[in-house]
Design an enzyme around this catalytic site. Structure first.
Site, PDB file in Angstrom:
ATOM      1  N   ARG A  53     -35.034 -36.052 -26.388  1.00 55.31           N
ATOM      2  CA  ARG A  53     -34.783 -35.575 -25.040  1.00 55.31           C
ATOM      3  C   ARG A  53     -33.312 -35.793 -24.742  1.00 55.31           C
ATOM      4  O   ARG A  53     -32.582 -36.317 -25.570  1.00 55.31           O
ATOM      5  CB  ARG A  53     -35.722 -36.204 -23.986  1.00 55.31           C
ATOM      6  CG  ARG A  53     -36.259 -37.580 -24.242  1.00 55.31           C
ATOM      7  CD  ARG A  53     -35.240 -38.663 -24.190  1.00 55.31           C
ATOM      8  NE  ARG A  53     -34.453 -38.607 -22.972  1.00 55.31           N
ATOM      9  CZ  ARG A  53     -33.251 -39.104 -22.826  1.00 55.31           C
ATOM     10  NH1 ARG A  53     -32.662 -39.728 -23.856  1.00 55.31           N
ATOM     11  NH2 ARG A  53     -32.581 -39.041 -21.711  1.00 55.31           N
ATOM     12  N   GLY A  54     -32.890 -35.394 -23.520  1.00 51.65           N
ATOM     13  CA  GLY A  54     -31.459 -35.431 -23.219  1.00 51.65           C
ATOM     14  C   GLY A  54     -30.867 -34.075 -23.602  1.00 51.65           C
ATOM     15  O   GLY A  54     -31.105 -33.579 -24.718  1.00 51.65           O
ATOM     16  N   ALA A  55     -30.100 -33.492 -22.679  1.00 51.18           N
ATOM     17  CA  ALA A  55     -29.686 -32.093 -22.847  1.00 51.18           C
ATOM     18  C   ALA A  55     -28.993 -31.796 -24.190  1.00 51.18           C
ATOM     19  O   ALA A  55     -29.402 -30.879 -24.911  1.00 51.18           O
ATOM     20  CB  ALA A  55     -28.805 -31.692 -21.665  1.00 51.18           C
ATOM     21  N   ARG A  90     -38.592 -26.580 -22.836  1.00 53.53           N
ATOM     22  CA  ARG A  90     -38.185 -27.255 -21.589  1.00 53.53           C
ATOM     23  C   ARG A  90     -37.227 -26.322 -20.830  1.00 53.53           C
ATOM     24  O   ARG A  90     -36.325 -25.753 -21.438  1.00 53.53           O
ATOM     25  CB  ARG A  90     -37.513 -28.614 -21.879  1.00 53.53           C
ATOM     26  CG  ARG A  90     -38.493 -29.623 -22.485  1.00 53.53           C
ATOM     27  CD  ARG A  90     -37.942 -31.027 -22.447  1.00 53.53           C
ATOM     28  NE  ARG A  90     -37.910 -31.554 -21.099  1.00 53.53           N
ATOM     29  CZ  ARG A  90     -37.295 -32.701 -20.757  1.00 53.53           C
ATOM     30  NH1 ARG A  90     -36.669 -33.396 -21.678  1.00 53.53           N
ATOM     31  NH2 ARG A  90     -37.300 -33.125 -19.513  1.00 53.53           N
ATOM     32  N   GLN A 202     -36.430 -43.690 -18.469  1.00 52.06           N
ATOM     33  CA  GLN A 202     -35.407 -43.538 -19.519  1.00 52.06           C
ATOM     34  C   GLN A 202     -34.302 -44.586 -19.379  1.00 52.06           C
ATOM     35  O   GLN A 202     -33.673 -44.959 -20.370  1.00 52.06           O
ATOM     36  CB  GLN A 202     -34.784 -42.137 -19.462  1.00 52.06           C
ATOM     37  CG  GLN A 202     -35.702 -41.017 -19.915  1.00 52.06           C
ATOM     38  CD  GLN A 202     -36.395 -40.354 -18.753  1.00 52.06           C
ATOM     39  OE1 GLN A 202     -36.715 -41.013 -17.758  1.00 52.06           O
ATOM     40  NE2 GLN A 202     -36.658 -39.074 -18.853  1.00 52.06           N
ATOM     41  N   ASP A 243     -27.963 -32.073 -16.920  1.00 55.36           N
ATOM     42  CA  ASP A 243     -28.681 -31.106 -17.754  1.00 55.36           C
ATOM     43  C   ASP A 243     -28.155 -29.695 -17.590  1.00 55.36           C
ATOM     44  O   ASP A 243     -28.405 -28.828 -18.424  1.00 55.36           O
ATOM     45  CB  ASP A 243     -30.180 -31.150 -17.425  1.00 55.36           C
ATOM     46  CG  ASP A 243     -30.744 -32.487 -17.830  1.00 55.36           C
ATOM     47  OD1 ASP A 243     -30.602 -33.448 -17.047  1.00 55.36           O
ATOM     48  OD2 ASP A 243     -31.282 -32.585 -18.943  1.00 55.36           O
ATOM     49  N   ASN A 253     -29.455 -32.969 -12.560  1.00 57.93           N
ATOM     50  CA  ASN A 253     -29.704 -34.125 -13.435  1.00 57.93           C
ATOM     51  C   ASN A 253     -31.056 -34.734 -13.069  1.00 57.93           C
ATOM     52  O   ASN A 253     -31.751 -34.263 -12.163  1.00 57.93           O
ATOM     53  CB  ASN A 253     -28.574 -35.154 -13.306  1.00 57.93           C
ATOM     54  CG  ASN A 253     -28.652 -36.235 -14.376  1.00 57.93           C
ATOM     55  OD1 ASN A 253     -28.847 -35.928 -15.551  1.00 57.93           O
ATOM     56  ND2 ASN A 253     -28.532 -37.485 -13.998  1.00 57.93           N
ATOM     57  N   LYS A 254     -31.418 -35.783 -13.771  1.00 65.27           N
ATOM     58  CA  LYS A 254     -32.711 -36.445 -13.599  1.00 65.27           C
ATOM     59  C   LYS A 254     -33.014 -36.710 -12.125  1.00 65.27           C
ATOM     60  O   LYS A 254     -32.132 -37.086 -11.359  1.00 65.27           O
ATOM     61  CB  LYS A 254     -32.700 -37.745 -14.401  1.00 65.27           C
ATOM     62  CG  LYS A 254     -33.983 -38.531 -14.416  1.00 65.27           C
ATOM     63  CD  LYS A 254     -35.180 -37.736 -14.847  1.00 65.27           C
ATOM     64  CE  LYS A 254     -35.051 -37.079 -16.192  1.00 65.27           C
ATOM     65  NZ  LYS A 254     -36.133 -36.120 -16.498  1.00 65.27           N
TER      66      LYS A 254
HETATM   67  O1  MRU Z   1     -35.921 -35.561 -19.112  1.00 64.76           O
HETATM   68  P1  MRU Z   1     -34.784 -36.035 -19.965  1.00 64.76           P
HETATM   69  O2  MRU Z   1     -34.953 -37.433 -20.436  1.00 64.76           O
HETATM   70  O3  MRU Z   1     -34.477 -35.069 -21.075  1.00 64.76           O
HETATM   71  O4  MRU Z   1     -33.556 -36.014 -18.968  1.00 64.76           O
HETATM   72  C1  MRU Z   1     -32.293 -36.429 -19.408  1.00 64.76           C
HETATM   73  C2  MRU Z   1     -31.271 -36.432 -18.355  1.00 64.76           C
HETATM   74  O5  MRU Z   1     -31.508 -36.111 -17.218  1.00 64.76           O
HETATM   75  C3  MRU Z   1     -29.873 -36.780 -18.786  1.00 64.76           C
HETATM   76  O6  MRU Z   1     -29.184 -37.428 -17.766  1.00 64.76           O
HETATM   77  C4  MRU Z   1     -29.131 -35.490 -19.151  1.00 64.76           C
HETATM   78  O7  MRU Z   1     -29.870 -34.751 -20.071  1.00 64.76           O
HETATM   79  C5  MRU Z   1     -27.770 -35.758 -19.693  1.00 64.76           C
HETATM   80  S1  MRU Z   1     -27.857 -36.380 -21.342  1.00 64.76           S
HETATM   81  C6  MRU Z   1     -26.291 -36.604 -21.927  1.00 64.76           C
END
Ligand code: MRU
Length: 368
Positions: A53-55, A90, A202, A243, A253-254
């Site tokens: 996960r993570g963009a 996603r 996370q 993201d 973002n999250k």
């Molecule tokens: O749902 P996730 O864990 O994929 O969400 C991740 C985030 O929101 C991060 O902050 C974002 O992807 C930046 S990662 C460098």
């Protein structure tokens, strides 16, 4: 970055030269397990289930997923099938679409016989480029931390972050964490307030684990604590990831990021967002109204998973049976609340002109 003294990336080509290894992030912080992805469907499932996960890491995994697809079928139809399978995993992180379009752009004009090799080469490059970009973010963000440290020699610089925008969310270094790691390595005293980041935690599970392994002082806080800390001068700056950044500078973002931005604004705390250029979506003019927000399963809210005192991993229900829940995974912070965007090309204002001036080639390709 290092895990128990050994250097790891979040994803890499396995020693067999074709399958893909990735750290299974669903098992952290309790177990360190490396998963093996052997076909496109497994790569798609790894993204969907949040094994990765993570963009930026989602983008790199999708690129390798396309390479795995080419091993099995090199036809035009297979490129399209893999694209559709991976893009559906996603909806919010734009790096997924960026990486898949990049793979499709490279593969389509080639004769099928050379597509597999070209796909692996481009996927490897996407992964390498991510590391290089994040090192640029590290250098540009370091200047912000250094400036605060210079004003109060010898004192700790307190950074607040949300979710995990660390090396686990990218291929290496992270985005939000990159300047923090560099500052720490250069001997600047940094301490990180780590939002736990309900519902998937996370921050508590991944960011704390990363920082701990690198020796960066940190404290995990419940999500609602940041405002209180800011009111009492305990946060020097916020740095988090994203993201998707819209052309107008709005930052997705999250979930919970927007509330942190409001608290930072009210308390005069600088609020920075670190991002690699593939996270900018020049096709979206207004982030608040146009970025799709993923809604995830209710069980992420109704249940929590952790390690029991006798070492078992258990999942328990914390919400009454029958209570409805909502699980919006992301929110959008309006550009006016963002102090600056830390990119590989410098710290930019969160506005259309600054983004366009720094990344003109991305605007041109978005217009195609
Ligand atoms: O749902 P996730 O864990 O994929 O969400 C991740 C985030 O929101 C991060 O902050 C974002 O992807 C930046 S990662 C460098």
């Amino acid at each position: 970055m290092k895990v128990d003294g050994k250097h790891f990336r979040s994803i890499w080509l396995a020693s067999d030269g074709w399958s893909v290894s990735a750290i299974d992030q669903r098992r952290l912080p309790h177990e360190f397990v490396v998963a093996r992805l052997t076909n496109c469907a497994e790569a798609a499932d790894a993204i969907r289930s949040m094994l990765v996960r993570g963009a930026p890491l989602i983008g790199a995994t999708a690129a390798y997923g396309m390479a795995l697809a080419m091993r099995d079928d090199k036809s035009d139809a297979a490129i399209e099938r893999a694209y559709q399978m991976l893009i559906a995993t996603r909806p919010t992180a734009i790096n997924l679409k960026w990486a898949l379009e990049e793979m499709r752009r490279v593969l389509r004009p080639l004769p099928p016989s050379v597509r597999t090799g070209a796909a692996y080469a481009r996927a490897d490059d996407i992964a390498e480029e991510d590391v290089t970009i994040n090192q640029g973010i590290a250098r540009n963000g370091l200047a912000l931390i250094e400036a605060i440290a210079a004003k109060r020699p010898g004192e700790v610089v307190n950074v607040l972050t949300h979710c995990n925008a660390g090396w686990l969310a990218t291929v290496d270094w992270g985005t939000a964490t990159a300047p923090i790691y560099l500052a720490h390595d250069r001997g600047i005293k940094v301490h990180v307030w780590v939002d736990e980041t309900r519902p998937r935690n996370q921050g508590a599970s991944l960011t704390a684990w990363e920082l701990g392994h690198h020796g960066v002082p940190h404290t995990v806080i419940p999500d609602n604590t940041g405002g209180h800390l800011m009111q009492h001068g305990k946060v020097d700056l916020v740095i988090l990831g994203t993201d998707r950044v819209a052309a107008n500078g709005d930052v997705c973002n999250k979930i919970g990021t927007y509330l942190k931005a409001l608290a930072a604004h009210d308390n005069g705390v600088p609020f920075y967002v670190a991002l690699p250029s593939p996270t900018i979506d020049f096709t979206v003019a207004d982030g608040v109204t146009k970025i799709p927000i993923e809604q995830r399963g209710a069980e992420e809210v109704t249940h929590m998973t952790g390690r029991t005192a006798d070492g078992r991993i258990e999942t328990v229900r914390i919400v009454p049976e029958g209570s409805p829940v909502a699980n919006y995974a992301f929110d959008v912070t309006p550009a006016r609340l963002v102090t600056g965007l830390i990119t590989e090309r410098g710290v930019l204002g969160a506005n259309p002109a600054a983004l366009a001036a720094a990344f003109p080639e991305r605007i041109a390709s978005a217009a195609e």
